[in-house]
Enzyme design. Structure first.
Site, PDB file in Angstrom:
ATOM      1  N   LYS A  13      46.401  65.319 -35.604  1.00  0.00           N
ATOM      2  CA  LYS A  13      46.859  66.284 -34.607  1.00  0.00           C
ATOM      3  C   LYS A  13      48.383  66.301 -34.992  1.00  0.00           C
ATOM      4  CE  LYS A  13      45.791  63.565 -31.001  1.00  0.00           C
ATOM      5  NZ  LYS A  13      44.984  62.599 -31.832  1.00  0.00           N
ATOM      6  N   ARG A  88      44.664  64.906 -21.771  1.00  0.00           N
ATOM      7  CA  ARG A  88      43.683  64.135 -22.768  1.00  0.00           C
ATOM      8  C   ARG A  88      42.729  63.516 -21.856  1.00  0.00           C
ATOM      9  NH1 ARG A  88      47.065  61.625 -26.606  1.00  0.00           N
ATOM     10  NH2 ARG A  88      46.344  59.589 -27.531  1.00  0.00           N
ATOM     11  N   ARG A 127      48.579  54.426 -41.939  1.00  0.00           N
ATOM     12  CA  ARG A 127      49.516  55.042 -41.475  1.00  0.00           C
ATOM     13  C   ARG A 127      51.076  54.241 -41.608  1.00  0.00           C
ATOM     14  NH1 ARG A 127      49.067  58.228 -35.940  1.00  0.00           N
ATOM     15  NH2 ARG A 127      48.583  56.412 -35.068  1.00  0.00           N
TER      16      ARG A 127
END
Ligand code: AP5
Length: 217
Positions: A13, A88, A127
């Site tokens: 995202k 969310r 990440r």
């Protein structure tokens, strides 16, 4: 144009929102980034959000929606936004509709970035992020040019504390329970546009542009 990006942790995202922001000249508003900025500055909101984020659970809706409301009131949001990580859950989606309606705005598309769970875990474990400018890297698929330093600003990269394996498991469970129902919610309103988030970054961007232009992939 107001767009929201829906996807599990690690779906891409943030990566896609940053690109779409440049393509469509719209601000990228990421609730996770807003909370992290508050935490870095030790604001009252940041201190309230910290425990929830460290545990990998959602920050209470009232705090989140008020923060988004304030951000939408900033001048650069007047011509549309790309929201990443909000809404969310169903209550946030309903409150978001109220925020938009109050301003005479509407949601144009909910883009769902679909990625299988095994790929999500791989992406989050590799990440690395820049604590200064927020740029995102991956040790295998998108490494920085200079050893663990941000390509944009040169700051030493870090692993996000909530990318620890136990917290990732919790975040994925929270996504399945609370966020995934938004897919059917927006489908029912004919606003859902799905793309294959397991593809390379450029291809995912291409697919999003195509579905936003009204095409199918
Ligand atoms: P948030 O910061 O929103 O985290 P998240 O939703 O868990 O999403 P991520 O940022 O982990 O992943 P992403 O989908 O952006 O993937 P990325 O592009 O980085 O939220 C964190 C916390 O804040 C929550 O747990 C909660 O506590 C709180 N919070 C936030 N919003 C809230 C709300 N609305 N209500 C309540 N609480 C809220 O990509 C991941 C990795 O994969 C990167 O390394 C990247 O380089 C790589 N990658 C991306 N795309 C590809 C691709 N196509 N191919 C290969 N690698 C790729």
């Amino acid at each position: 144009m107001n767009i929201i990006l829906i996807g599990a942790p690690g779906a891409g995202k943030g990566t896609q929102a940053a690109r779409l922001s440049r393509i469509y000249h719209l601000p990228h508003i990421a609730t996770g980034d807003l909370f992290r900025a508050h935490m870095a500055q030790n604001t009252a909101l940041g201190n309230k959000a910290r425990d929830f984020m460290e545990q990998g659970v959602l920050v209470p809706d009232s705090l989140t929606v008020d923060m988004v409301d304030a951000r939408l009131s900033e001048e650069d949001a007047a011509h549309g936004v790309i929201l990443d990580g909000f809404p969310r859950n169903l209550p946030q989606a309903e409150l978001f509709e109220q925020l938009l309606r109050r301003r005479g705005w509407h949601l144009d598309s909910a883009v769902y970035i679909a990625v299988p769970v095994e790929i999500l875990v791989e992406r989050l474990s590799g990440r690395r992020v820049c604590p200064k400018c927020g740029a995102t890297y991956h040790v295998l698929t998108h490494p920085p040019k200079n050893d663990n330093r941000c390509d944009v600003c040169g700051t030493a990269l870090i692993t996000r504390p909530d990318d620890a394996p136990d917290t990732v498991r919790r975040r994925l469970a929270v996504y399945t329970e609370q966020t995934a129902p938004l897919i059917a919610y927006y489908q029912a309103q004919n606003l859902l546009r799905s793309v294959d988030g397991a593809q390379p970054v450029d291809e995912v961007t291409r697919q999003i542009q195509e579905v936003l232009a009204g095409g199918t992939i």
